[in-house]
Motif scaffolding. Structure first.
Motif, mmCIF file in Angstrom:
data_model
loop_
_atom_site.group_PDB
_atom_site.id
_atom_site.type_symbol
_atom_site.label_atom_id
_atom_site.label_comp_id
_atom_site.label_asym_id
_atom_site.label_seq_id
_atom_site.Cartn_x
_atom_site.Cartn_y
_atom_site.Cartn_z
ATOM 1 N N LYS A 11 -13.132 11.395 -7.928
ATOM 2 C CA LYS A 11 -13.517 10.072 -7.445
ATOM 3 C C LYS A 11 -13.763 9.130 -8.612
ATOM 4 O O LYS A 11 -14.230 9.558 -9.675
ATOM 5 C CB LYS A 11 -14.787 10.166 -6.600
ATOM 6 C CG LYS A 11 -14.594 10.945 -5.323
ATOM 7 C CD LYS A 11 -15.851 10.950 -4.520
ATOM 8 C CE LYS A 11 -15.651 11.732 -3.235
ATOM 9 N NZ LYS A 11 -16.838 11.730 -2.400
ATOM 10 N N HIS A 12 -13.445 7.846 -8.385
ATOM 11 C CA HIS A 12 -13.647 6.821 -9.393
ATOM 12 C C HIS A 12 -14.257 5.579 -8.751
ATOM 13 O O HIS A 12 -14.113 5.357 -7.548
ATOM 14 C CB HIS A 12 -12.323 6.428 -10.059
ATOM 15 C CG HIS A 12 -11.758 7.498 -10.918
ATOM 16 N ND1 HIS A 12 -10.942 8.475 -10.429
ATOM 17 C CD2 HIS A 12 -11.916 7.752 -12.228
ATOM 18 C CE1 HIS A 12 -10.601 9.300 -11.411
ATOM 19 N NE2 HIS A 12 -11.180 8.880 -12.511
ATOM 20 N N ILE A 13 -14.897 4.791 -9.563
ATOM 21 C CA ILE A 13 -15.404 3.486 -9.155
ATOM 22 C C ILE A 13 -14.633 2.455 -9.965
ATOM 23 O O ILE A 13 -14.479 2.592 -11.187
ATOM 24 C CB ILE A 13 -16.911 3.361 -9.445
ATOM 25 C CG1 ILE A 13 -17.686 4.391 -8.640
ATOM 26 C CG2 ILE A 13 -17.402 1.946 -9.154
ATOM 27 C CD1 ILE A 13 -19.140 4.520 -9.041
ATOM 28 N N VAL A 14 -14.126 1.418 -9.300
ATOM 29 C CA VAL A 14 -13.364 0.379 -9.986
ATOM 30 C C VAL A 14 -14.084 -0.951 -9.819
ATOM 31 O O VAL A 14 -14.455 -1.335 -8.708
ATOM 32 C CB VAL A 14 -11.920 0.273 -9.436
ATOM 33 C CG1 VAL A 14 -11.151 -0.817 -10.152
ATOM 34 C CG2 VAL A 14 -11.201 1.610 -9.573
ATOM 35 N N SER A 15 -14.282 -1.634 -10.938
ATOM 36 C CA SER A 15 -14.908 -2.955 -10.935
ATOM 37 C C SER A 15 -13.843 -3.996 -11.257
ATOM 38 O O SER A 15 -13.130 -3.866 -12.251
ATOM 39 C CB SER A 15 -16.017 -2.991 -11.985
ATOM 40 O OG SER A 15 -16.585 -4.277 -12.058
ATOM 41 N N PHE A 16 -13.718 -5.008 -10.378
ATOM 42 C CA PHE A 16 -12.738 -6.074 -10.566
ATOM 43 C C PHE A 16 -13.441 -7.371 -10.932
ATOM 44 O O PHE A 16 -14.569 -7.628 -10.497
ATOM 45 C CB PHE A 16 -11.962 -6.328 -9.261
ATOM 46 C CG PHE A 16 -11.045 -5.215 -8.873
ATOM 47 C CD1 PHE A 16 -9.764 -5.145 -9.376
ATOM 48 C CD2 PHE A 16 -11.471 -4.233 -8.001
ATOM 49 C CE1 PHE A 16 -8.913 -4.119 -9.009
ATOM 50 C CE2 PHE A 16 -10.634 -3.197 -7.625
ATOM 51 C CZ PHE A 16 -9.349 -3.140 -8.139
ATOM 52 N N ASP A 17 -12.756 -8.223 -11.692
ATOM 53 C CA ASP A 17 -13.279 -9.540 -12.025
ATOM 54 C C ASP A 17 -12.107 -10.500 -12.153
ATOM 55 O O ASP A 17 -11.027 -10.118 -12.616
ATOM 56 C CB ASP A 17 -14.051 -9.496 -13.345
ATOM 57 C CG ASP A 17 -14.654 -10.842 -13.712
ATOM 58 O OD1 ASP A 17 -15.271 -11.486 -12.840
ATOM 59 O OD2 ASP A 17 -14.498 -11.255 -14.871
ATOM 60 N N CYS A 18 -12.319 -11.730 -11.733
ATOM 61 C CA CYS A 18 -11.305 -12.755 -11.963
ATOM 62 C C CYS A 18 -12.002 -14.029 -12.440
ATOM 63 O O CYS A 18 -13.135 -14.301 -12.077
ATOM 64 C CB CYS A 18 -10.447 -13.016 -10.730
ATOM 65 S SG CYS A 18 -11.294 -13.794 -9.363
ATOM 66 N N GLU A 19 -11.314 -14.759 -13.282
ATOM 67 C CA GLU A 19 -11.795 -16.043 -13.766
ATOM 68 C C GLU A 19 -10.863 -17.108 -13.198
ATOM 69 O O GLU A 19 -9.653 -16.903 -13.101
ATOM 70 C CB GLU A 19 -11.785 -16.101 -15.296
ATOM 71 C CG GLU A 19 -12.625 -15.026 -15.953
ATOM 72 C CD GLU A 19 -14.104 -15.105 -15.617
ATOM 73 O OE1 GLU A 19 -14.589 -16.218 -15.274
ATOM 74 O OE2 GLU A 19 -14.776 -14.071 -15.699
#
Length: 65
Positions: free
Chosen positions: A2-10
């Protein structure tokens, strides 16, 4: 595994369509919190979809930002 993914956009402003997404990024972590992968992409803003006040603020930031 299992993994956790963090997304961000500017973005260049608050309203989609009137403003552009200018950067997209993501970081994947395993369940112990260790970084396993990352992705970052700078995008070319659409010429007709740029928020002047937001881009003026970005101009005051370092290139690393």
């Amino acid at each position: 595994m299992k993994h956790i993914v963090s997304f961000d956009c500017e973005v260049s402003g608050r309203i989609p369509g009137e403003h552009s997404m200018i950067q997209l990024g993501a970081v994947a972590f395993n369940m112990e919190g260790v970084e396993v992968s990352k992705f970052c992409m700078n995008l070319q803003p659409l010429s007709a979809a740029v928020g002047k006040s937001t881009m003026d603020w970005w101009a005051t930031q370092s290139k690393e930002a």
